[in-house]
Structure formats: structure tokens, C-alpha cells
Design a protein around this motif. Structure first.
Motif, PDB file in Angstrom:
ATOM      1  N   THR A 156      27.840  33.182  43.614  1.00  0.00           N
ATOM      2  CA  THR A 156      28.629  33.498  42.422  1.00  0.00           C
ATOM      3  C   THR A 156      27.738  33.717  41.205  1.00  0.00           C
ATOM      4  O   THR A 156      27.181  32.782  40.633  1.00  0.00           O
ATOM      5  CB  THR A 156      29.679  32.421  42.102  1.00  0.00           C
ATOM      6  N   ALA A 157      27.620  35.003  40.834  1.00  0.00           N
ATOM      7  CA  ALA A 157      26.801  35.357  39.681  1.00  0.00           C
ATOM      8  C   ALA A 157      27.565  35.224  38.365  1.00  0.00           C
ATOM      9  O   ALA A 157      26.948  35.054  37.312  1.00  0.00           O
ATOM     10  CB  ALA A 157      26.277  36.785  39.836  1.00  0.00           C
ATOM     11  N   ALA A 158      28.890  35.318  38.411  1.00  0.00           N
ATOM     12  CA  ALA A 158      29.691  35.323  37.183  1.00  0.00           C
ATOM     13  C   ALA A 158      29.610  33.971  36.481  1.00  0.00           C
ATOM     14  O   ALA A 158      30.117  32.960  36.977  1.00  0.00           O
ATOM     15  CB  ALA A 158      31.144  35.654  37.500  1.00  0.00           C
ATOM     16  N   SER A 159      28.984  33.951  35.320  1.00  0.00           N
ATOM     17  CA  SER A 159      28.780  32.682  34.616  1.00  0.00           C
ATOM     18  C   SER A 159      30.086  32.052  34.150  1.00  0.00           C
ATOM     19  O   SER A 159      30.175  30.830  34.016  1.00  0.00           O
ATOM     20  CB  SER A 159      27.842  32.895  33.419  1.00  0.00           C
ATOM     21  N   ALA A 160      31.122  32.882  33.914  1.00  0.00           N
ATOM     22  CA  ALA A 160      32.398  32.345  33.448  1.00  0.00           C
ATOM     23  C   ALA A 160      33.067  31.459  34.496  1.00  0.00           C
ATOM     24  O   ALA A 160      33.941  30.649  34.160  1.00  0.00           O
ATOM     25  CB  ALA A 160      33.333  33.494  33.063  1.00  0.00           C
TER      26      ALA A 160
END
Length: 457
Positions: free
Chosen positions: A131-135
Motif C-alpha cells: 500500500t503506497a497510498a499514505s492516506a
């Protein structure tokens, strides 16, 4: 019986992404966005791919709502549950779901995939992501998103724990002996007993070993860390390339990495994405692609590009060339830490598009190869990459659904079969059978008698 070795065959997956991979597909009258969240819609797509003897269907996923939801149908059902529903109406096609090692617990996830594999008769696959999405971090009570190195370190432990849990029951642990009253042999059930830097798991899984031994392990990261992880763990790899030469370099690098880890290169399938617009003529195919591009909302594409480029763009600049220096620090194929950004940088350097043209290039498949042409031209592209050391098969990413996959199976698949490159029908029942992958040997099958087991259970 012939002594000739079996001819190498393509692997084909259907990558289901809503009503299609083109960002404006939901606006096109040929798609059925109203059915997007129904079981019947996904059943229909899976059954169509199964009739064409595709290896698998695949769902991407991320535990965060896309900020572009205003302009794109970027909401997704949970993939493992969706595939469990699909399993009930199909018999052969593989079922690959994305799940994050950063935000799942390994015991829960190992149990989910074991269940899917049992219920489907051995058709489950796990697309491993960090999971790259920091949110996403805030959705799971974290103050900040772990950096890539930490995520991959946890992922390595996660895969070790998951495979230990799937192996915790030997294949002959279930006795189901009515006469003696013994359901299972506790000496053949073993605790996972793992304690690492990031994860700790004590006991055995509470379900028998999956039919495939382990669900097929899939990975899609192309960064340096992603490639190392894939070389060590993955059995199938999804990747994105625009040019044959880049795909060949990736293919060669991964296969060499697999060998360095003492694994067989033929046990790792590399599957680039291809998103085909098909027409009776090339002009018809390009006209269809333009039809979809004209439905795009520039504000959406600009937001996506800004995230990728780490720069800001203005609607007023749509018909001006993209500045070459925007991607000056993207590196090249020898520096893989910003892989998808490199794909886009390559487009900008080679084609010097306007901002609008770049947005249209990315609207179709987010950096994956988009081909607009006749069935023969698409089949030629697939054949060239397959026979020139760039791919073991393809992740087919129709720009619109269901029409895009119907056109591909009706017009391209017969050409691939006529060339002897794709099966006429299934020859096995599990996803491992379809991909030509060995069933993993249980780590306890040859373990010494002193290996700890669940005595007294």
C-alpha cells in the motif's frame, strides 16, 4: 506419444476494474455503471473469461477512497468477498485478490485466502501489496504511513507467517475416521511459532491446508525493493511497460533475481498489462479510443498526474507541451525506485506531448500499454512480446466492460489459438494448473520427528 516438449503457452488474466480501465468508461453508453456493485455483473465477466479459458480474473484494491471519486467510478467492492461470490458460479477460472501486508493481520488474511481456496477447489491467488497510498494509514489508526523499507520488511515477514500457517496442517492431517472417532492427527498439525521484528504468531491455522498448498503468490511492485521481493516470493508478477525493450530488461532482471534466490525461473510468470481498443481497421480502433478520450474530465487527470509527477498543472496549459524538466529526476530503467513515474517520463521524452495528449495517453490504463488496432495488430503485439523475452502472458485490461473483453475473446483469442500460443480449453482445475506452477511441498512433510506439533489437541 510424442517425445516433443509441450509448446510454451500464454497466460491470460482478465483484470476487472469497475466498468473498464479507461477513466471515462463509466460515462460511455456501452458500459453498465448502474450494475457496478452487483454480484451479477461480476459473475457475468468471470463466466465470460472462463468460457475463453483465461487463467484468472484479478481485482486490484486499496484501503482508501480515491480523491478523484467526483469524476471517476473509483469505488470498489472488497475483492476476497467478491471472488467468493464468483467462485460459486464458476468452476475453473482463477480468482486473484489484492490484499495489503501493511494493514491486514497475517492470521486473518491467511485464513481468508485458505477459505477462498477451499471453497473454489484450489483457484485462489493473492496479489501482495504494501500500500503506497499514505492516506490509508489514518484509516487504521496510524499517525503516519510507514516508509517503503519498513513496509517491505513487514511484507517479507508477513509472507513467511502466511506460508507457515498454510503449512501448519500437513496434507494428511485430516483423518475423518468415523470408526475410531479421530477427526485429525494432532502430530501432523504444527504451530506457526514465528517471532520477528514486525510480526508474532503462535498457533496453527484453524483450517486445513489449502488445496493448492498455498494460494498463488502474485506481486506488482517494480521498484528496487519490489523487484527483490518479487524475485524471492512471487509466482506471478503484474507489471507495466510501454516499450518492448523496457519489458525485456524487466523480464531478464526478474528471472535472474529468481535464480539468485535458488528458484526456477519457469515457476515465475511475468504478465505485463495490455489495454486494447479493437476495430475492424486501425482507423476504427483509433476513432473508438478518441471517443473515450473525449469523455475525460481534465480536472481528474490533472490531479492524478500531479500526484505522480509531484508537480502542479493548470487547465490553461492543456494544449501546451509538457515541460521536459517535470520528470527530469525520474531516472531510467536501471534506477527502479520510481517505476511508474519512469513510464510516464519515457512517454514525455519520446513523444513530447501536450498536457492534454499526455492525459489521454494515461486515461486508458494508467501507464500500461494501450494498443488501438485490429485484432491482428493486437495479436501481433502479444506474440512479439511473448516470443521475444518480454512476457509469459498478459494482464488483459479492457478499456471498457463488458464490451472490451467480449471483443478480445471473440477476435483476438482465436488468432492466438491459431498460432498455437493459447489453450483451447482448461487442462487442469486449479490456478496452479493453469499457470504451470508446482504445488509447494509442505515444510513439515520431511521435517524430523522432533518438530513441535500440537500434541494433546
Amino acid at each position: 506419444m510424442s517425445d516433443q516438449p509441450a509448446r510454451r503457452q500464454l497466460s491470460l488474466n482478465l483484470f476487472i476494474n469497475g466498468v473498464g480501465h479507461h477513466e471515462a468508461a463509466w460515462r460511455h453508453p456501452s458500459t453498465r455503471v448502474e450494475e457496478l456493485f452487483t454480484a451479477g455483473y461480476h459473475h457475468e465477466l468471470a463466466q465470460h473469461a472462463e468460457r475463453a479459458a483465461f487463467d484468472a480474473i484479478f481485482f486490484a484494491d486499496g484501503p482508501v477512497l480515491s480523491p478523484g471519486i467526483e469524476f471517476n467510478s473509483a469505488a470498489h467492492l472488497e475483492p476476497i468477498l467478491t471472488l467468493a461470490s464468483v467462485a460459486a458460479v464458476t468452476t475453473h477460472i482463477g480468482l486473484i485478490a489484492t490484499a495489503s501486508t501493511t494493514f491486514y493481520d497475517p492470521y486473518n488474511l491467511a485464513r481468508l485466502f485458505a477459505t477462498l481456496d477451499h471453497l473454489s477447489g484450489g483457484r485462489a491467488g493473492w496479489n501482495i501489496v504494501t500500500t503506497a497510498a499514505s492516506a490509508a494509514a489514518a484509516n487504521f489508526g496510524l499517525d503516519e504511513h510507514p516508509d517503503p523499507s519498513e513496509r517491505y520488511a513487514r511484507a517479507g515477514e508477513f509472507v513467511e507467517v502466511a506460508t507457515r500457517l498454510w503449512d501448519s496442517w500437513q496434507d494428511d492431517a485430516v483423518l475423518a475416521d468415523r470408526a475410531t472417532g479421530r477427526f485429525a492427527d494432532p502430530s501432523r498439525i504444527h504451530p506457526a511459532a514465528f517471532r520477528g521484528e514486525h510480526l508474532r504468531v503462535a498457533g496453527a491455522l484453524n483450517a486445513p491446508r489449502p488445496p493448492q498448498g498455498h494460494p498463488v503468490l502474485v506481486q506488482a511492485g517494480a521498484s528496487n525493493e519490489g523487484r527483490a521481493f518479487a524475485s524471492r516470493h512471487a509466482e506471478a508478477i503484474f507489471t507495466a511497460h510501454q516499450q518492448l525493450s523496457d519489458a525485456q530488461a524487466f523480464y531478464s532482471d526478474i528471472k535472474a533475481g529468481v535464480e539468485r534466490y535458488g528458484r526456477r525461473p519457469d515457476q515465475v510468470k511475468i504478465l505485463p498489462g495490455i489495454s486494447p481498443f479493437l476495430g475492424g481497421t486501425e482507423a476504427e480502433a483509433r476513432a473508438l479510443e478518441r471517443e473515450f478520450n473525449e469523455l475525460t474530465v481534465p480536472e481528474y487527470g490533472l490531479r492524478q498526474l500531479a500526484t505522480l509527477a509531484e508537480a502542479t498543472f493548470d487547465v490553461a496549459d492543456l494544449d501546451r507541451p509538457v515541460p521536459l524538466d517535470v520528470f527530469a529526476d525520474a531516472g531510467d530503467v536501471t534506477d527502479n525506485n520510481r517505476s511508474r513515474r519512469q513510464v510516464v517520463a519515457g512517454i514525455v521524452r519520446r513523444e513530447q506531448p501536450t498536457l492534454r495528449e499526455l492525459l489521454h495517453r494515461l486515461a486508458g490504463a494508467r501507464g500500461h500499454r494501450v494498443v488501438a488496432g485490429t485484432p491482428e495488430q493486437v495479436a501481433d503485439t502479444i506474440t512479439e512480446w511473448f516470443t521475444h523475452g518480454a512476457a509469459d502472458g498478459f494482464n488483459v485490461m479492457p478499456p471498457y466492460l463488458p464490451g472490451g473483453i467480449e471483443a478480445f475473446t471473440e477476435h483476438v483469442v482465436p488468432l492466438l489459438r491459431a498460432r498455437g500460443l493459447f489453450r483451447e480449453g482448461y487442462t487442469g482445475t486449479t490456478l496452479r494448473d493453469h499457470l504451470g506452477l508446482d504445488r509447494p511441498v509442505n515444510r513439515y512433510a520431511t521435517a524430523p520427528e522432533t518438530e513441535p506439533a500440537l500434541a494433546g489437541v
